[in-house]
Design a protein around this motif. Structure first.
Motif, mmCIF file in Angstrom:
data_model
loop_
_atom_site.group_PDB
_atom_site.id
_atom_site.type_symbol
_atom_site.label_atom_id
_atom_site.label_comp_id
_atom_site.label_asym_id
_atom_site.label_seq_id
_atom_site.Cartn_x
_atom_site.Cartn_y
_atom_site.Cartn_z
ATOM 1 N N ASN A 239 0.829 -1.202 0.000
ATOM 2 C CA ASN A 239 0.000 0.000 0.000
ATOM 3 C C ASN A 239 0.861 1.249 0.000
ATOM 4 N N SER A 240 0.193 2.401 0.047
ATOM 5 C CA SER A 240 0.911 3.671 -0.004
ATOM 6 C C SER A 240 1.724 3.890 1.266
ATOM 7 N N GLU A 241 2.690 4.801 1.182
ATOM 8 C CA GLU A 241 3.547 5.102 2.328
ATOM 9 C C GLU A 241 2.726 5.694 3.471
ATOM 10 N N LEU A 242 1.676 6.448 3.156
ATOM 11 C CA LEU A 242 0.827 7.027 4.201
ATOM 12 C C LEU A 242 0.159 5.930 5.024
ATOM 13 N N VAL A 243 -0.352 4.907 4.356
ATOM 14 C CA VAL A 243 -1.006 3.803 5.057
ATOM 15 C C VAL A 243 0.000 3.036 5.908
ATOM 16 N N LYS A 244 1.199 2.794 5.366
ATOM 17 C CA LYS A 244 2.229 2.075 6.126
ATOM 18 C C LYS A 244 2.577 2.821 7.411
ATOM 19 N N ARG A 245 2.794 4.124 7.305
ATOM 20 C CA ARG A 245 3.227 4.883 8.483
ATOM 21 C C ARG A 245 2.099 5.051 9.486
ATOM 22 N N CYS A 246 0.867 5.146 9.001
ATOM 23 C CA CYS A 246 -0.263 5.191 9.927
ATOM 24 C C CYS A 246 -0.402 3.872 10.669
ATOM 25 N N SER A 247 -0.220 2.773 9.957
ATOM 26 C CA SER A 247 -0.329 1.457 10.578
ATOM 27 C C SER A 247 0.708 1.264 11.670
ATOM 28 N N ILE A 248 1.964 1.618 11.392
ATOM 29 C CA ILE A 248 3.002 1.377 12.400
ATOM 30 C C ILE A 248 2.841 2.297 13.601
ATOM 31 N N LEU A 249 2.282 3.506 13.398
ATOM 32 C CA LEU A 249 2.039 4.384 14.541
ATOM 33 C C LEU A 249 0.939 3.822 15.430
ATOM 34 N N VAL A 250 -0.125 3.302 14.827
ATOM 35 C CA VAL A 250 -1.196 2.684 15.621
ATOM 36 C C VAL A 250 -0.663 1.465 16.360
ATOM 37 N N ARG A 251 0.196 0.677 15.693
ATOM 38 C CA ARG A 251 0.762 -0.502 16.357
ATOM 39 C C ARG A 251 1.653 -0.109 17.534
ATOM 40 N N LYS A 252 2.342 1.021 17.425
ATOM 41 C CA LYS A 252 3.196 1.464 18.533
ATOM 42 C C LYS A 252 2.364 2.043 19.675
ATOM 43 N N ILE A 253 1.225 2.647 19.360
ATOM 44 C CA ILE A 253 0.341 3.160 20.417
ATOM 45 C C ILE A 253 -0.155 2.017 21.293
ATOM 46 N N TRP A 254 -0.424 0.869 20.691
ATOM 47 C CA TRP A 254 -0.952 -0.278 21.436
ATOM 48 C C TRP A 254 0.139 -1.269 21.845
ATOM 49 N N ASN A 255 1.400 -0.883 21.778
ATOM 50 C CA ASN A 255 2.520 -1.776 22.088
ATOM 51 C C ASN A 255 2.562 -2.095 23.586
ATOM 52 N N PRO A 256 2.433 -3.375 23.977
ATOM 53 C CA PRO A 256 2.495 -3.733 25.404
ATOM 54 C C PRO A 256 3.919 -3.907 25.920
ATOM 55 N N ARG A 257 4.926 -3.799 25.032
ATOM 56 C CA ARG A 257 6.317 -3.999 25.455
ATOM 57 C C ARG A 257 7.188 -2.811 25.058
ATOM 58 N N ALA A 258 6.641 -1.607 25.182
ATOM 59 C CA ALA A 258 7.352 -0.398 24.767
ATOM 60 C C ALA A 258 8.457 -0.049 25.755
ATOM 61 N N PHE A 259 9.494 0.605 25.255
ATOM 62 C CA PHE A 259 10.590 1.070 26.113
ATOM 63 C C PHE A 259 10.221 2.354 26.845
ATOM 64 N N LYS A 260 9.252 3.108 26.322
ATOM 65 C CA LYS A 260 8.838 4.368 26.936
ATOM 66 C C LYS A 260 7.324 4.499 26.812
ATOM 67 N N ALA A 261 6.733 5.357 27.640
ATOM 68 C CA ALA A 261 5.276 5.466 27.726
ATOM 69 C C ALA A 261 4.727 6.558 26.818
ATOM 70 N N HIS A 262 5.370 6.821 25.709
ATOM 71 C CA HIS A 262 4.855 7.781 24.736
ATOM 72 C C HIS A 262 5.406 7.428 23.358
ATOM 73 N N VAL A 263 4.768 7.963 22.338
ATOM 74 C CA VAL A 263 5.200 7.752 20.955
ATOM 75 C C VAL A 263 5.335 9.114 20.290
ATOM 76 N N SER A 264 5.960 9.104 19.128
ATOM 77 C CA SER A 264 6.118 10.338 18.352
ATOM 78 C C SER A 264 5.517 10.145 16.968
ATOM 79 N N PRO A 265 4.714 11.107 16.485
ATOM 80 C CA PRO A 265 4.117 10.997 15.143
ATOM 81 C C PRO A 265 5.014 11.563 14.049
#
Length: 542
Positions: A239-265
């Motif tokens: 798919n387009s680059e916009l869809v890819k980057r939106c998908s990975i940001l949503v996946r990082k928002i719901w990450n249960p094993r994150a190194f930090k308690a925030h994400v960057s868009p």
């Protein structure tokens, strides 16, 4: 001091051969034949590293830095040294949220992240930026941000240690269907590397400068269950680059094993800025509703959706509904008491239009108030502003009177835009009227055209609130005095379905809020979810 005399005269050495040159310690190393070494940057890994795209890079002046084309490249670690250099990895500096660009060449092709300092470099061949970084800084462990493979440089072999799985997961989180199904059912808390507790899905988001308008929209969409599940589970490599980057940001928002308690868009923002011709950037405040409209339409197209065929993408299947619009020209009759009353004899034109969001108009704020009421902010119930879509109330629009009514089937999610801002050539105004509502049990049946084939007449159609975007006006103060000017800030209130609690997210600030206090802010955008009916209900003919 006199010069030391030569032990032998030069004339006597005529005809004597020069001593043989020393044999290079690399002479026994087999090097690839032909031009393969230059194509793959001399690392001899064409068989074991698919997807590296030939180690594309801009050589430029790298050859002048003394790269040895015959340097030893290993295909595997030396026996007994499988975990060499892994103790130098510093997880506290790793941040995979930023755009994947080489810090030297600014190229986004074949980018590696140094797991010691966190910087991005292009390639890993003997002439690559990552290779020279490993020599200059003594940093040896790198991860390919596309394939998630880890390599040791300058040797060039791949590391397959399970101790790196947490880094690979943070870089590119992946979920099973069972994990996604449990997101709204099971309460979960996780810990960061600093032992800070957080709830997956309810994390802060960096406001790099003025991108809070984007933060609230992404947070709200990340809690629309079918859309979230779609982005968590599907493969968007084609798919387009916009869809890819939106998908990975949503996946990082719901990450249960994150190194930090925030994400960057940041990564998503860079692509949005490029696609919108800098209409939406991280340095300029924009309107969340304008951005949402642009974002949903471009996601729809990026997912392969059609401009003419309805329901051709997940975006339309979640948000798109139908609306009947009746219009009639306003005639200049003196005996017409109400300009907005439809005339029986006049022609009424009816159109069916499709929508992704519905605009709600606020009543005009009073110009003058009693002295005792000067501090009272006007309020209006949500059902009152929704009466615009009851099929009876009419509005004037471009010398025409119009009335609106929703049609079956209703979309799974309704998006309401409370129109607060108006602008003319002289001034921009904000309507501070508070919209009161209950977060549950919104019955939209009064605003839907009856259709016995779709829904039993008189039966309520319940919707529950999922996300509420709120506007806040902040006074601009300088060192001298209050200028009286205001700037816009945004926050979003989202529901944790696993616990029934409401969470407010404003950039990096995340906290709980009581559901009874949701309406106290200046609501600007709402997302409502249609309640699932128990078995036996639904269509009238079911």
């Amino acid at each position: 001091m006199s010069k030391r005399q030569a032990s032998e005269a030069l004339d006597e050495l005529a005809g004597v051969d020069s001593p043989a040159s020393k044999r290079s310690r690399f002479d026994d190393v087999d090097t690839p034949t032909g031009t393969g070494e230059e194509d793959n940057q001399g690392d001899g890994r064409a068989e074991d590293d698919e997807g590296d795209e030939g180690e594309l890079e801009e050589d430029g002046d790298l050859e002048t830095r003394g790269a040895n084309p015959t340097s030893i490249r290993q295909s595997a670690p030396t026996n007994g040294y499988e975990n060499l250099y892994l103790d130098t990895i510093d997880r506290s500096v790793l941040d995979f949220d930023f755009e994947k660009l080489c810090s030297v060449s600014l190229s986004n092709i074949n980018v590696y992240a140094c797991l010691v300092c966190g910087k991005y470099f292009q390639g890993r061949g003997p002439k690559s930026h990552a290779y020279f970084h490993s020599l200059d800084e003594d940093h040896h462990v790198y991860i390919n941000l596309e394939t998630q493979k880890v390599y040791v440089l300058p040797e060039g072999y791949e590391v397959k240690s399970s101790s790196l799985d947490d880094i690979k997961y943070v870089s590119d989180p992946r979920y099973t269907k069972q994990e996604v199904m449990a997101l709204d059912r099971v309460k979960r808390t996780s810990l960061t590397r600093a032992k800070k507790e957080y709830t997956p899905g309810f994390v802060g988001m960096n406001n790099i400068k003025e991108n809070d308008y984007l933060n609230v929209i992404v947070q709200a969409l990340a809690h629309v269950s079918p859309l979230r599940n779609f982005f968590l589970l599907e493969d968007f490599s084609k798919n387009s680059e916009l869809v890819k980057r939106c998908s990975i940001l949503v996946r990082k928002i719901w990450n249960p094993r994150a190194f930090k308690a925030h994400v960057s868009p940041h990564e998503l923002l860079q692509e949005i800025s490029l696609m919108s011709n800098k209409r939406f950037t991280l340095t300029t405040q924009s309107d969340p509703v304008e951005f949402l409209s642009w974002f949903l339409n471009n996601l729809h197209l990026g997912l392969g959706g059609s401009k003419t065929k309805p329901g051709s993408s997940m975006i339309q299947r979640v948000f798109q509904g139908k609306l009947k619009v009746e219009s009639q020209a306003i005639t200049a009759r003196a005996d017409l008491g109400d300009r907005l009353r439809f005339e029986e004899a006049a022609e009424v034109k009816a159109d069916i239009v499709r929508f992704l969001l519905l605009t709600l108009d606020l009543p005009s704020a009073p110009l003058f108030q009693d002295e005792l009421e000067k501090n009272i902010i006007p309020q209006v119930p949500l059902t009152t502003v929704l009466s615009k879509y009851d099929g009876k109330s009419a509005q004037e629009h471009h010398a025409q009177r119009k009335r609106y009514r929703l049609l079956h089937p209703l979309p799974p999610f309704l998006v309401f835009h409370v129109k607060r801002f108006s602008q003319n050539k002289f001034v921009s105004e904000r309507n501070p009227t508070i919209v009161t509502f209950d977060a549950r049990n919104l019955d939209v049946s009064p605003y839907v055209e009856p259709n016995p084939k779709e829904w039993p007449p008189g039966e309520p159609i319940w919707y529950d609130l999922v996300a509420n975007v709120v506007h806040e006006a902040v006074r601009i103060r300088d060192d001298v005095a209050d200028s009286g000017e205001e700037r816009k800030t945004w926050k979003v209130q989202v529901k944790d379905k696993a616990t029934g609690e409401w969470i407010v997210c404003q950039d990096l600030f995340v906290d709980k809020v009581q559901s009874e206090l949701l309406y106290l802010g200046e609501t600007y955008l709402q997302i409502w979810e249609r309640r699932r009916e128990p078995k036996g209900k639904g269509k009238a003919n079911a």
